[in-house]
Design an enzyme around this catalytic site. Structure first.
Site, PDB file in Angstrom:
ATOM      1  N   CYS A 191      -2.053   8.764   4.411  1.00  0.00           N
ATOM      2  CA  CYS A 191      -2.000   8.394   2.993  1.00  0.00           C
ATOM      3  C   CYS A 191      -3.280   8.792   2.283  1.00  0.00           C
ATOM      4  O   CYS A 191      -3.312   8.872   1.067  1.00  0.00           O
ATOM      5  CB  CYS A 191      -1.768   6.900   2.859  1.00  0.00           C
ATOM      6  SG  CYS A 191      -2.864   5.949   3.903  1.00  0.00           S
TER       7      CYS A 191
ATOM      8  N   GLU B 235       0.889  -1.170   0.000  1.00  0.00           N
ATOM      9  CA  GLU B 235       0.000   0.000   0.000  1.00  0.00           C
ATOM     10  C   GLU B 235       0.915   1.203   0.000  1.00  0.00           C
ATOM     11  O   GLU B 235       1.663   1.417   0.955  1.00  0.00           O
ATOM     12  CB  GLU B 235      -0.901  -0.005   1.240  1.00  0.00           C
ATOM     13  CG  GLU B 235      -1.847  -1.176   1.304  1.00  0.00           C
ATOM     14  CD  GLU B 235      -2.810  -1.228   0.136  1.00  0.00           C
ATOM     15  OE1 GLU B 235      -3.189  -0.157  -0.368  1.00  0.00           O
ATOM     16  OE2 GLU B 235      -3.164  -2.334  -0.288  1.00  0.00           O
TER      17      GLU B 235
END
Ligand code: NAP
Length: 486
Positions: free
Chosen positions: A265, A228
């Site tokens: 993020c 990720e």
């Protein structure tokens, strides 16, 4: 601390042996062990949180909330794994009249754990994406041992958390070697390339994630690498929404991009607003909150460099904040025009990890479609729009091909741990767009399917037997059925 290659061999050998035993646990037993780990972590919040504060500069309230999320996540993944849905069990009984043109054999398909997984945690979630975070929890719950690569940003917290995890596993009778910790990049690479390791899971930046993905693929036996990585998370504000709710949208955006000093993020890093709507002026006048120091000097320098590089461009101006401080940095809004963004997309559309975002004024809503088409893979894309906006249908269709999660009049920061969560997206948001690192669907990353053809009942896994002994929903001769007691 450093671990030699012999010690990596030993850790992996212990993980293999523990994994064989752990894979054979009955699912409810595995869940009980993981509940024990969650209980042990909950009991030591007063010890762990101060270490996390010292190492990450994050405030106490945030860290306590993150620890709670982490133990909730462990229990949820343990319980969902025990219910067996992630095994995607299918039973096809033999059928002499199968219309394919040849008889169908007795075929039964379930999933088995992959084997040892190396997990890399992120700096910005010292609990939830770290030692006992989502990747570790989903790998263990799915039946895999874990070798955890600690982040250099919080080594003491990693060791303290790992000690609790190891003790709780031992107290619950789990096999020794099921979970271990390594610290350096070299150790992480050595573990990932060990032939007995079967997957990697990573949360962090694009350069490191890409390097490790390439390493995993270059092995003689390539293995899955669930990275990720980064994301800009664009927000598209339509003209009608700006006219109807301009101030509310501006306030929501400011709160979201400055939350946690922009170190998420999912921080919305690009905010597209109609020119002449007054939204850019409202943002220019906004009082941006003062923030705390960033996670570590590397993150602070990285934020400073990318903000200064953007601000130095002729086609970018400073709209609010700025000031050039490195740590703690002032929240900063930069501004450009949609035509300039489209002309220099790769230079302007960049993740600036920290409290900086770019406001883009567009002249025509058709430019929203152009920007959406230009996007690379994103974790999220957000629409601030009205229900009857003509643009949102075509825009959402494009965005669904680009992002893992689409938001309608909500903000992308905050990734709830649920059954339907999707945290991932096409590269570079992740290296495996068919998977998620958050939510219960994360379990499927750590198992692989196996079909048994024509086997006698006593040699089948419990979830495949006619007298099903392991719970799981099953598709029997094409019809989905709940498992026993489910
Ligand atoms: P990072 O610097 O990429 O580091 C992550 C881990 O990878 C660390 O353990 C690091 O080791 C290791 N590593 C980095 N480069 C390596 C290489 N070339 N070879 C071997 N190992 C390597 O991550 P970070 O500090 O957490 O960076 C923040 C970034 O993470 C942001 O871009 C943010 O968007 C992203 N992020 C993404 C998500 C998501 O879910 N997609 C969530 C949170 C954060 P060392 O610690 O020893 O250096």
């Amino acid at each position: 601390m450093s671990t030699t290659s012999t010690q990596i061999d030993d850790l992996v050998a212990a993980a293999v042996a523990a994994g064989d035993e752990w894979a054979g646990y009955d699912p409810a037993g595995r869940a009980r062990v993981l509940h024990g780990v969650a209980d042990a972590l909950d009991a030591v919040g007063d010890t762990l949180v101060p270490i996390a504060q010292r190492e990450t500069n994050l405030p106490e309230g945030r860290l306590r909330g993150e620890l709670k999320r982490t133990t909730f996540q462990l229990r949820l993944l343990a319980d969902v794994a025990a219910a067996g849905e992630h095994l995607d069990v299918r039973v096809d009984h033999a059928d002499a009249d199968w219309p394919m043109g040849a008889p169908r054999p007795d075929l039964r398909r379930t999933c088995v754990p992959l084997g040892p997984v190396v997990v890399w945690g992120a700096s910005n979630f010292p609990f939830a994406f770290s030692v006992a975070g989502g990747d570790t929890a989903s790998a263990l719950a799915a039946g895999c041992p874990v070798i955890y690569k600690a982040h250099r940003g919080h080594p003491d917290l990693s060791d303290a958390t790992a000690a609790i995890v190891v003790d709780a596993l031992a107290a619950a009778g789990a096999p020794a070697g099921l979970f271990s910790v390594i610290h350096t990049q070299d150790e992480g690479r050595a573990a990932l390339t060990h032939p007995a390791v079967k997957a990697g899971a990573f949360t962090g930046g694009i350069p490191g994630g890409r390097a490790l993905f390439d390493l995993a693929q270059s092995r003689p036996e390539p293995i899955p690498f669930y990275g990720e990585l980064g994301s800009v998370n664009p927000v598209f504000v339509t003209a009608a929404a700006a006219a109807a709710r301009g101030q509310e949208i501006v306030d929501g955006f400011v709160a979201s991009f400055t939350m946690g000093q922009g170190q998420f993020c999912t921080k919305p890093g690009l905010f597209l607003v109609p020119a002449g709507s007054g939204l850019a002026a409202k943002l220019g006048a906004a009082v941006l909150p003062e923030g705390h120091r960033l996670l570590n000097p590397g993150i602070a320098d990285g934020h400073h460099e990318s903000r200064e590089e953007l601000a130095a461009r002729d086609d970018v101006s400073v709209l609010a904040g700025g000031g050039g401080e490195v740590d703690p940095p002032s929240a900063t809004l930069l501004a450009t025009a949609a035509a300039d963004l489209l002309a220099h997309f790769e230079e302007i559309f960049v993740e600036c990890f920290g409290p900086t975002a770019v406001v883009v004024e567009y002249d025509d809503e058709a430019q929203l479609l152009d920007v959406a088409r230009a996007l690379d893979g994103q974790l999220t894309a957000t629409l601030a729009a009205q229900d009857d906006d003509a643009i949102v249908g075509p825009l959402a269709n494009i965005l669904a091909r680009k992002a893992g999660r689409l938001l309608w009049n909500q903000w992308p920061t905050g990734v709830s741990v649920t059954y339907a969560q999707q945290h991932g997206g096409p590269y570079p948001a992740s290296t495996a767009s068919g998977t998620t690192s958050v939510g219960t669907a994360a379990l499927t990353r750590f198992v692989r399917p196996v079909a048994w053809q024509g086997f006698p009942q006593q040699l089948l896994p419990g979830e495949l037997r006619d007298d099903q002994t392991v719970p799981a929903p099953r598709r029997i001769d094409g019809v989905l059925q709940a498992g026993p007691g489910q």
